[in-house]
Motif scaffolding. Sequence first.
Motif, PDB file in Angstrom:
ATOM      1  N   ASN A 175      -0.306  -6.351  -1.878  1.00 23.44           N
ATOM      2  CA  ASN A 175      -1.104  -5.221  -1.113  1.00 23.44           C
ATOM      3  C   ASN A 175      -0.170  -4.375  -0.223  1.00 23.44           C
ATOM      4  O   ASN A 175      -0.329  -3.011  -0.377  1.00 23.44           O
ATOM      5  CB  ASN A 175      -2.219  -5.617  -0.559  1.00 23.44           C
ATOM      6  N   ALA A 178       2.923  -2.761  -2.634  1.00 24.84           N
ATOM      7  CA  ALA A 178       2.504  -1.695  -3.494  1.00 24.84           C
ATOM      8  C   ALA A 178       2.903  -0.373  -3.214  1.00 24.84           C
ATOM      9  O   ALA A 178       3.219   0.536  -3.976  1.00 24.84           O
ATOM     10  CB  ALA A 178       1.066  -2.219  -3.819  1.00 24.84           C
ATOM     11  N   SER A 179       2.551  -0.023  -1.838  1.00 27.10           N
ATOM     12  CA  SER A 179       2.746   1.462  -1.402  1.00 27.10           C
ATOM     13  C   SER A 179       4.132   1.712  -1.483  1.00 27.10           C
ATOM     14  O   SER A 179       4.306   2.951  -1.405  1.00 27.10           O
ATOM     15  CB  SER A 179       1.844   1.774  -0.200  1.00 27.10           C
ATOM     16  N   PHE A 180       4.930   0.832  -1.220  1.00 27.17           N
ATOM     17  CA  PHE A 180       6.346   1.157  -1.263  1.00 27.17           C
ATOM     18  C   PHE A 180       7.147   1.296  -2.632  1.00 27.17           C
ATOM     19  O   PHE A 180       8.542   1.503  -2.750  1.00 27.17           O
ATOM     20  CB  PHE A 180       7.127   0.157  -0.354  1.00 27.17           C
ATOM     21  N   GLU A 191       9.068  -0.699 -11.986  1.00 22.36           N
ATOM     22  CA  GLU A 191       8.913  -0.537 -10.450  1.00 22.36           C
ATOM     23  C   GLU A 191       9.849  -1.202  -9.499  1.00 22.36           C
ATOM     24  O   GLU A 191       9.764  -2.262  -9.831  1.00 22.36           O
ATOM     25  CB  GLU A 191       7.525  -0.326 -10.162  1.00 22.36           C
ATOM     26  N   TRP A 201       7.108  -6.108   5.858  1.00 21.05           N
ATOM     27  CA  TRP A 201       5.949  -7.216   5.586  1.00 21.05           C
ATOM     28  C   TRP A 201       5.980  -8.328   6.271  1.00 21.05           C
ATOM     29  O   TRP A 201       5.005  -8.773   6.995  1.00 21.05           O
ATOM     30  CB  TRP A 201       5.580  -7.426   4.077  1.00 21.05           C
ATOM     31  N   SER A 224      -6.085  -5.817   2.110  1.00 23.79           N
ATOM     32  CA  SER A 224      -4.937  -5.260   2.546  1.00 23.79           C
ATOM     33  C   SER A 224      -4.254  -6.189   3.568  1.00 23.79           C
ATOM     34  O   SER A 224      -4.847  -6.599   4.442  1.00 23.79           O
ATOM     35  CB  SER A 224      -5.107  -4.019   3.053  1.00 23.79           C
TER      36      SER A 224
END
Length: 225
Positions: A175, A178-180, A191, A201, A224
């Motif tokens: 979680n 994923a945004s990176f 990806e 992290w 998250s």
Amino acid sequence: MFSIILPGRPCLTDIVAIDPQPTGQATKFAFKFPLTPYFSEIVVFFLPGTVLPQDTAAAIYIQYPDAEFQFIGALANETPSAVFKVTPPRRTEAQDEDQMLDDASAAGNAANSSPAVTLGISIEPVQVVAPQVAALEAESGNNKSGGSTELVRQTQQKGISTKVLAQRIIGNAFNFLASFAGSDPSGGGQEVVPLKAFQDWWTKFERRVNVDPTFLEREDPRASG
């Protein structure tokens, strides 16, 4: 399996199994020793090579002369030794004088030199022992039963398996990372995540574990990081 030490006295290893089983796997044991000289602590420990069956603990009980057994704490594989604080009854001068007369009439029989204390050790399911530990420590207001606090903590953690814990760690990382995620510069259509994002992290994850070591036990794996 077990041994005990009372400060100022020799180490005791003369344990007796009080419920011998046909298989030889007894679950209840006892030590007997004199009430005097006075003591306020008892050290109980596993002998080398002793391992309790899975999900069990060694409940420790003490019985003073003319009294019932009382629970004083517990040991487990994770806490194989502890110092237990106790409060034996103190003898009066009149009792000592009576004992001296009894000793004389017994012609020096050492077995009658002092009333006996019994320390009982019972191998029981950890789910049975842990509530007794919690109640004892709530009553005493301190760590009266030595290593037993650890037993309560570990028992509470039994509700989360290693598999679930691993899933939650992976979910926490996914979680966050994923945004990176971005497109593979080589054009492979995959990806990718920068190494620095993983390092960020891990830093955040370590900091949160230090602040709240049990957060993963409560956290939904989809939550998250």
